[in-house]
Design a protein around this motif. Sequence first.
Motif, mmCIF file in Angstrom:
data_model
loop_
_atom_site.group_PDB
_atom_site.id
_atom_site.type_symbol
_atom_site.label_atom_id
_atom_site.label_comp_id
_atom_site.label_asym_id
_atom_site.label_seq_id
_atom_site.Cartn_x
_atom_site.Cartn_y
_atom_site.Cartn_z
ATOM 1 N N SER A 222 51.918 13.959 26.410
ATOM 2 C CA SER A 222 52.861 13.886 27.521
ATOM 3 C C SER A 222 52.260 14.432 28.810
ATOM 4 C CB SER A 222 54.131 14.663 27.162
ATOM 5 O OG SER A 222 55.025 14.707 28.241
ATOM 6 N N SER A 223 51.598 15.594 28.733
ATOM 7 C CA SER A 223 51.033 16.193 29.940
ATOM 8 C C SER A 223 49.879 15.372 30.491
ATOM 9 C CB SER A 223 50.571 17.623 29.637
ATOM 10 O OG SER A 223 49.591 17.622 28.617
ATOM 11 N N THR A 224 49.119 14.715 29.608
ATOM 12 C CA THR A 224 48.018 13.874 30.071
ATOM 13 C C THR A 224 48.538 12.642 30.790
ATOM 14 O OG1 THR A 224 46.630 14.618 28.232
ATOM 15 C CG2 THR A 224 45.961 12.602 29.354
ATOM 16 N N GLU A 225 49.593 12.036 30.254
ATOM 17 C CA GLU A 225 50.164 10.847 30.874
ATOM 18 C C GLU A 225 50.764 11.166 32.239
ATOM 19 O OE1 GLU A 225 52.954 9.460 28.044
ATOM 20 O OE2 GLU A 225 51.446 8.515 26.725
ATOM 21 N N ARG A 226 51.352 12.341 32.366
ATOM 22 C CA ARG A 226 52.031 12.700 33.614
ATOM 23 C C ARG A 226 51.086 13.253 34.667
ATOM 24 N NH1 ARG A 226 57.713 15.725 31.892
ATOM 25 N NH2 ARG A 226 58.630 13.958 30.739
ATOM 26 N N TYR A 227 50.171 14.142 34.241
ATOM 27 C CA TYR A 227 49.376 14.891 35.222
ATOM 28 C C TYR A 227 47.872 14.721 35.073
ATOM 29 C CZ TYR A 227 53.929 17.194 35.314
ATOM 30 O OH TYR A 227 55.272 17.448 35.376
ATOM 31 N N GLY A 228 47.430 13.988 34.063
ATOM 32 C CA GLY A 228 45.999 13.765 33.892
ATOM 33 C C GLY A 228 45.290 15.004 33.365
ATOM 34 N N THR A 229 44.085 15.220 33.849
ATOM 35 C CA THR A 229 43.263 16.311 33.331
ATOM 36 C C THR A 229 43.907 17.675 33.552
ATOM 37 O OG1 THR A 229 41.307 14.993 33.853
ATOM 38 C CG2 THR A 229 40.952 17.309 33.379
#
Length: 274
Positions: A222-229
């Motif tokens: 979820s965090s990768t999809e929303r905010y990337g690295t």
Amino acid sequence: MTTLSRRVLDAVPHPLRAAVQRLLGELVRVQIFDRAMTLAAQAFTSLFPLVIMIGALSGSAARDRLTDLIRLPADSTRLVQDALGGSRSGAFGVLGSLIVVLSATGLARALARAYRATWSVAGRRAGPADTGWQIGTVLLVVLFLIGVRLLVHLTDLLPAAGVAGVVVTLLADCGLAVLLPRVLLGPVVPRDRLLLGGLLFGLIMLGVRAAGAIYLPRALQSSTERYGTIGLAFTYIGWLYVLSFCLLLSAILAVVLADRLPRWFVRSDPAAGP
């Protein structure tokens, strides 16, 4: 004593009230929340550069194996592979590797300070030998992270893979929690607190690992999809905070419970500390 502490004590049965009161006092004295955050930040800035360095020096096949052992979600795996693939062995010469390793000793020093505060022991004297032990501590943690994944992967080949995996991780967690203060502080740590802390950390991690197996992949995805690295980084720091808190909590619980152990279990060497 705060209002929250009083409410907690009022809810505890009377025979356990003294132990719980001491536990709360130790949590405040050690400043567990602040120290856990310090350890999490130091772990992130110390361990990840080491992992990237190892991946860069090991070649593409080893990098692929490393990301496979970590078992990240697809998007997170791609980001890690990009980081590892963008680092070449030429970027990590002898001097560069030495700088990365020495910089990683910040985690060892933070751990040593936390253990000294928790167990009220002096630890090792500062000097070149102490730096060597700190480097060994950081390398031990990296070896643990990779080795546990590899061992769990090998247990998948056994008939009772689930049970074998739990036993392996329990023993590894107990061993790590015993070895870290022993390597960092030397023989000054009382045996009862050392062994109790390792056992408690292993038991706590049984539940934490089970929860992490469900929570962490979803949170990373979820965090990768929303905010990337940057989302990946924040999620890992949050998880490292949980692990650091558990490590310190087990050490503090060992202090509280050590006084209730049979006297034959307690180390009698007065040089071992209180």
